[in-house]
Scaffold this motif. Structure first.
Motif, PDB file in Angstrom:
ATOM      1  N   TYR A   1      44.729  56.593  36.497  1.00 29.80           N
ATOM      2  CA  TYR A   1      44.071  55.830  35.420  1.00 29.80           C
ATOM      3  C   TYR A   1      42.913  57.222  34.748  1.00 29.80           C
ATOM      4  O   TYR A   1      42.808  56.901  34.092  1.00 29.80           O
TER       5      TYR A   1
ATOM      6  N   CYS B   1      40.550  49.627  35.770  1.00 31.80           N
ATOM      7  CA  CYS B   1      41.799  49.934  36.799  1.00 31.80           C
ATOM      8  C   CYS B   1      41.713  48.360  37.953  1.00 31.80           C
ATOM      9  O   CYS B   1      40.951  47.722  37.793  1.00 31.80           O
ATOM     10  N   GLY B   2      42.005  49.395  39.148  1.00 34.15           N
ATOM     11  CA  GLY B   2      41.541  48.428  40.601  1.00 34.15           C
ATOM     12  C   GLY B   2      40.618  47.889  40.331  1.00 34.15           C
ATOM     13  O   GLY B   2      39.414  46.859  40.241  1.00 34.15           O
ATOM     14  N   THR B   3      39.514  48.565  40.311  1.00 37.29           N
ATOM     15  CA  THR B   3      37.597  48.542  40.971  1.00 37.29           C
ATOM     16  C   THR B   3      36.990  48.371  39.160  1.00 37.29           C
ATOM     17  O   THR B   3      35.598  48.475  39.136  1.00 37.29           O
TER      18      THR B   3
ATOM     19  N   VAL C   1      36.274  51.840  38.440  1.00 37.01           N
ATOM     20  CA  VAL C   1      35.311  52.438  39.084  1.00 37.01           C
ATOM     21  C   VAL C   1      36.018  54.493  38.529  1.00 37.01           C
ATOM     22  O   VAL C   1      36.188  54.993  37.285  1.00 37.01           O
ATOM     23  N   GLY C   2      37.391  54.957  38.794  1.00 38.65           N
ATOM     24  CA  GLY C   2      37.981  55.452  38.386  1.00 38.65           C
ATOM     25  C   GLY C   2      38.566  56.202  37.514  1.00 38.65           C
ATOM     26  O   GLY C   2      37.785  57.013  36.566  1.00 38.65           O
TER      27      GLY C   2
ATOM     28  N   ARG D   1      41.142  43.725  39.975  1.00 38.55           N
ATOM     29  CA  ARG D   1      41.074  43.536  41.711  1.00 38.55           C
ATOM     30  C   ARG D   1      39.267  43.606  42.104  1.00 38.55           C
ATOM     31  O   ARG D   1      39.333  42.549  43.443  1.00 38.55           O
TER      32      ARG D   1
ATOM     33  N   ASP E   1      45.489  51.101  34.518  1.00 32.52           N
ATOM     34  CA  ASP E   1      46.541  52.116  35.227  1.00 32.52           C
ATOM     35  C   ASP E   1      47.169  50.933  35.373  1.00 32.52           C
ATOM     36  O   ASP E   1      47.824  49.740  35.208  1.00 32.52           O
ATOM     37  N   HIS E   2      48.183  51.229  36.981  1.00 30.86           N
ATOM     38  CA  HIS E   2      49.312  49.905  36.459  1.00 30.86           C
ATOM     39  C   HIS E   2      48.966  48.864  37.428  1.00 30.86           C
ATOM     40  O   HIS E   2      49.657  47.504  37.581  1.00 30.86           O
ATOM     41  N   SER E   3      47.252  49.077  38.022  1.00 27.95           N
ATOM     42  CA  SER E   3      46.961  47.575  38.592  1.00 27.95           C
ATOM     43  C   SER E   3      46.380  47.029  37.770  1.00 27.95           C
ATOM     44  O   SER E   3      46.048  45.359  37.958  1.00 27.95           O
TER      45      SER E   3
HETATM   46  C1  RB5 Z   1      44.609  52.360  42.247  1.00 24.27           C
HETATM   47  O1  RB5 Z   1      45.201  52.183  42.941  1.00 24.27           O
HETATM   48  C2  RB5 Z   1      43.176  52.470  42.514  1.00 24.27           C
HETATM   49  O2  RB5 Z   1      42.731  53.892  43.143  1.00 24.27           O
HETATM   50  C3  RB5 Z   1      41.925  52.754  41.096  1.00 24.27           C
HETATM   51  O3  RB5 Z   1      43.422  51.378  40.048  1.00 24.27           O
HETATM   52  C4  RB5 Z   1      41.675  52.131  41.056  1.00 24.27           C
HETATM   53  O4  RB5 Z   1      40.699  51.487  41.617  1.00 24.27           O
HETATM   54  C5  RB5 Z   1      40.486  53.714  41.076  1.00 24.27           C
HETATM   55  O5  RB5 Z   1      39.869  53.535  41.100  1.00 24.27           O
END
Ligand code: RB5
Length: 161
Positions: free
Chosen positions: A41, A64-66, A68-69, A108, A7-9
């Motif tokens: 995501y 993605c950020g974590t 997880v999603g 992240r 995703d964007h992150s």
């Molecule tokens: C996006 O802000 C964030 O929610 C996504 O990257 C991810 O961490 C979701 O699980």
């Protein structure tokens, strides 16, 4: 051919991991996103998962950020065993014991060098089969007991605000 999606992150880390895979002689198909615009995501997890489940790509990496999603999304596709790993030991075992076909992590959560170590541990490991095979077979039985999804989700990334 390996699939990669994010995703964007996670655009920056995706590009680093893509280069890392290519430096190991692995061809990569990039399913995006490559836009910094906020997106879902799930769309990219689904793209990578479908490419792996169909055999178009051997395995995949989702970020993605974590982690997880995108892993939850990928695991909705039959045949996918997507594992979120924030360190190399779990990444290695996810291949050896769980035959993970998609590796996920969070941009992240892990730094660049740790992400490369996680990827290397996963790439270098092999599924051990044996006692683990019947557990994988059981996962497949669970999938068979599910009803097929009626249609694709209506919400797509570009429409999001
Ligand atoms: C996006 O802000 C964030 O929610 C996504 O990257 C991810 O961490 C979701 O699980």
């Amino acid at each position: 051919m390996y699939a990669i999606g994010n995703d964007h992150s996670a655009i920056e880390l995706k590009n680093i991991i893509k280069q890392h895979l290519e430096s190991r002689g692995i061809e990569v198909k990039d399913f995006g996103t490559n836009s910094p615009e906020s997106c879902n995501y799930a769309e990219y997890g689904e793209k990578v998962a479908r490419a792996v489940a169909s055999g178009e790509c051997e395995r995949g990496i989702c970020i993605c950020g974590t982690g997880v999603g995108i892993s939850i999304a990928a695991n909705k596709v039959n045949g996918i065993r997507a594992c979120v790993c924030s360190e190399p030991f779990s990444a290695k075992l996810s291949k050896q014991h769980n035959d993970s076909n998609i590796l996920c992590f969070g941009a992240r959560v892990v730094g660049t060098e740790l992400a490369k170590m996680i990827v290397d541990a996963w790439l270098d490991a092999e599924f051990e089969g044996g006692r683990h095979q019947k557990r994988i077979d059981y996962l497949k039985e669970i999938e068979k007991s599910n009803y097929p999804a009626a249609k694709k989700p209506a919400s797509r990334c570009k429409k999001e605000k």
